[in-house]
Design a protein around this motif. Structure first.
Motif, PDB file in Angstrom:
ATOM      1  N   ILE A 198     -43.489  47.879  85.582  1.00  0.00           N
ATOM      2  CA  ILE A 198     -42.872  47.998  86.901  1.00  0.00           C
ATOM      3  C   ILE A 198     -41.673  47.048  86.966  1.00  0.00           C
ATOM      4  O   ILE A 198     -41.812  45.850  86.708  1.00  0.00           O
ATOM      5  N   HIS A 199     -40.517  47.608  87.296  1.00  0.00           N
ATOM      6  CA  HIS A 199     -39.272  46.841  87.403  1.00  0.00           C
ATOM      7  C   HIS A 199     -39.013  46.566  88.882  1.00  0.00           C
ATOM      8  O   HIS A 199     -38.894  47.504  89.676  1.00  0.00           O
ATOM      9  N   ILE A 200     -38.914  45.284  89.232  1.00  0.00           N
ATOM     10  CA  ILE A 200     -38.769  44.854  90.628  1.00  0.00           C
ATOM     11  C   ILE A 200     -37.376  44.275  90.843  1.00  0.00           C
ATOM     12  O   ILE A 200     -36.949  43.379  90.105  1.00  0.00           O
ATOM     13  N   GLY A 201     -36.677  44.781  91.860  1.00  0.00           N
ATOM     14  CA  GLY A 201     -35.347  44.278  92.200  1.00  0.00           C
ATOM     15  C   GLY A 201     -35.420  43.037  93.064  1.00  0.00           C
ATOM     16  O   GLY A 201     -36.484  42.664  93.567  1.00  0.00           O
ATOM     17  N   ILE A 202     -34.276  42.408  93.278  1.00  0.00           N
ATOM     18  CA  ILE A 202     -34.248  41.168  94.057  1.00  0.00           C
ATOM     19  C   ILE A 202     -34.664  41.381  95.511  1.00  0.00           C
ATOM     20  O   ILE A 202     -35.088  40.445  96.175  1.00  0.00           O
TER      21      ILE A 202
ATOM     22  N   ARG B 106     -44.048  47.213  97.386  1.00  0.00           N
ATOM     23  CA  ARG B 106     -43.039  46.267  97.848  1.00  0.00           C
ATOM     24  C   ARG B 106     -43.527  44.849  97.582  1.00  0.00           C
ATOM     25  O   ARG B 106     -44.679  44.516  97.841  1.00  0.00           O
ATOM     26  N   TYR B 107     -42.616  44.048  97.071  1.00  0.00           N
ATOM     27  CA  TYR B 107     -42.886  42.633  96.803  1.00  0.00           C
ATOM     28  C   TYR B 107     -41.986  41.799  97.704  1.00  0.00           C
ATOM     29  O   TYR B 107     -41.022  42.306  98.287  1.00  0.00           O
ATOM     30  N   ALA B 108     -42.262  40.510  97.794  1.00  0.00           N
ATOM     31  CA  ALA B 108     -41.372  39.598  98.509  1.00  0.00           C
ATOM     32  C   ALA B 108     -40.047  39.526  97.749  1.00  0.00           C
ATOM     33  O   ALA B 108     -40.029  39.657  96.523  1.00  0.00           O
ATOM     34  N   PRO B 109     -38.933  39.336  98.443  1.00  0.00           N
ATOM     35  CA  PRO B 109     -37.641  39.192  97.753  1.00  0.00           C
ATOM     36  C   PRO B 109     -37.706  38.062  96.721  1.00  0.00           C
ATOM     37  O   PRO B 109     -38.402  37.062  96.913  1.00  0.00           O
ATOM     38  N   ILE B 110     -36.976  38.251  95.629  1.00  0.00           N
ATOM     39  CA  ILE B 110     -36.971  37.280  94.527  1.00  0.00           C
ATOM     40  C   ILE B 110     -35.528  36.961  94.126  1.00  0.00           C
ATOM     41  O   ILE B 110     -34.608  37.680  94.495  1.00  0.00           O
ATOM     42  N   SER B 111     -35.343  35.887  93.378  1.00  0.00           N
ATOM     43  CA  SER B 111     -33.983  35.448  93.038  1.00  0.00           C
ATOM     44  C   SER B 111     -33.361  36.241  91.895  1.00  0.00           C
ATOM     45  O   SER B 111     -32.140  36.302  91.783  1.00  0.00           O
ATOM     46  N   SER B 112     -34.188  36.848  91.034  1.00  0.00           N
ATOM     47  CA  SER B 112     -33.656  37.677  89.944  1.00  0.00           C
ATOM     48  C   SER B 112     -34.644  38.799  89.656  1.00  0.00           C
ATOM     49  O   SER B 112     -35.848  38.654  89.901  1.00  0.00           O
ATOM     50  N   PRO B 113     -34.151  39.928  89.157  1.00  0.00           N
ATOM     51  CA  PRO B 113     -35.040  41.058  88.868  1.00  0.00           C
ATOM     52  C   PRO B 113     -36.159  40.646  87.907  1.00  0.00           C
ATOM     53  O   PRO B 113     -35.962  39.786  87.048  1.00  0.00           O
ATOM     54  N   GLN B 114     -37.318  41.257  88.085  1.00  0.00           N
ATOM     55  CA  GLN B 114     -38.467  40.945  87.233  1.00  0.00           C
ATOM     56  C   GLN B 114     -39.150  42.231  86.788  1.00  0.00           C
ATOM     57  O   GLN B 114     -38.988  43.282  87.406  1.00  0.00           O
ATOM     58  N   THR B 115     -39.921  42.100  85.730  1.00  0.00           N
ATOM     59  CA  THR B 115     -40.715  43.205  85.210  1.00  0.00           C
ATOM     60  C   THR B 115     -42.143  42.719  85.054  1.00  0.00           C
ATOM     61  O   THR B 115     -42.381  41.592  84.617  1.00  0.00           O
TER      62      THR B 115
ATOM     63  N   MET C 233     -46.846  41.359  99.512  1.00  0.00           N
ATOM     64  CA  MET C 233     -46.746  42.574  98.745  1.00  0.00           C
ATOM     65  C   MET C 233     -47.543  43.671  99.432  1.00  0.00           C
ATOM     66  O   MET C 233     -48.605  43.436  99.968  1.00  0.00           O
ATOM     67  N   SER C 234     -47.011  44.871  99.407  1.00  0.00           N
ATOM     68  CA  SER C 234     -47.770  46.034  99.856  1.00  0.00           C
ATOM     69  C   SER C 234     -47.880  47.008  98.703  1.00  0.00           C
ATOM     70  O   SER C 234     -46.992  47.094  97.859  1.00  0.00           O
ATOM     71  N   SER C 235     -48.999  47.692  98.646  1.00  0.00           N
ATOM     72  CA  SER C 235     -49.211  48.609  97.519  1.00  0.00           C
ATOM     73  C   SER C 235     -49.861  49.897  98.000  1.00  0.00           C
ATOM     74  O   SER C 235     -50.568  49.916  98.999  1.00  0.00           O
ATOM     75  N   VAL C 236     -49.583  50.951  97.267  1.00  0.00           N
ATOM     76  CA  VAL C 236     -50.168  52.262  97.493  1.00  0.00           C
ATOM     77  C   VAL C 236     -50.948  52.603  96.239  1.00  0.00           C
ATOM     78  O   VAL C 236     -50.438  52.439  95.121  1.00  0.00           O
ATOM     79  N   GLN C 237     -52.175  53.050  96.386  1.00  0.00           N
ATOM     80  CA  GLN C 237     -52.994  53.398  95.225  1.00  0.00           C
ATOM     81  C   GLN C 237     -52.754  54.857  94.816  1.00  0.00           C
ATOM     82  O   GLN C 237     -52.554  55.707  95.676  1.00  0.00           O
ATOM     83  N   PRO C 238     -52.778  55.129  93.516  1.00  0.00           N
ATOM     84  CA  PRO C 238     -52.580  56.501  93.057  1.00  0.00           C
ATOM     85  C   PRO C 238     -53.699  57.425  93.535  1.00  0.00           C
ATOM     86  O   PRO C 238     -54.851  57.017  93.657  1.00  0.00           O
ATOM     87  N   VAL C 239     -53.336  58.655  93.803  1.00  0.00           N
ATOM     88  CA  VAL C 239     -54.298  59.693  94.178  1.00  0.00           C
ATOM     89  C   VAL C 239     -54.876  60.264  92.890  1.00  0.00           C
ATOM     90  O   VAL C 239     -54.161  60.434  91.908  1.00  0.00           O
ATOM     91  N   PHE C 240     -56.160  60.555  92.895  1.00  0.00           N
ATOM     92  CA  PHE C 240     -56.793  61.127  91.706  1.00  0.00           C
ATOM     93  C   PHE C 240     -56.275  62.542  91.504  1.00  0.00           C
ATOM     94  O   PHE C 240     -56.323  63.379  92.405  1.00  0.00           O
TER      95      PHE C 240
END
Length: 80
Positions: A26-30, A60-69, A1-8
């Motif tokens: 957060i809704h994550i696609g496959i 960004r997350y690793a690919p998954i088999s079904s959408p997740q929240t 997973m990669s992440s970006v932190q919010p700017v103040f």
């Protein structure tokens, strides 16, 4: 997973706000990309919503088999 932190938020700084909390769904696609970000709650109201949505949309997350929240809490503090 990669992440970006919010700017103040500059608006928060100008208003004298030094910290905030935003809970977002957060809704994550496959493909591992974030499809949608919904703010569930924010304190103080609205100061950091846009910044959290912008940052979390780039995660960004690793690919998954079904959408997740998932629900993530962002704690924002002014850098000294």
């Amino acid at each position: 997973m990669s992440s970006v932190q919010p700017v103040f938020s500059q608006t928060a700084l100008q208003a004298g706000v030094t910290e905030g909390l935003v809970s977002a769904r957060i809704h994550i696609g496959i493909d591992g990309k974030v499809n949608q970000v919904d703010v569930i709650k924010s304190k103080p109201l609205k100061y950091f919503d846009k910044d959290v949505i912008t940052a979390a949309s780039q995660w960004r997350y690793a690919p998954i088999s079904s959408p997740q929240t998932t629900i993530i809490e962002f704690v924002l503090k002014q850098n000294n």
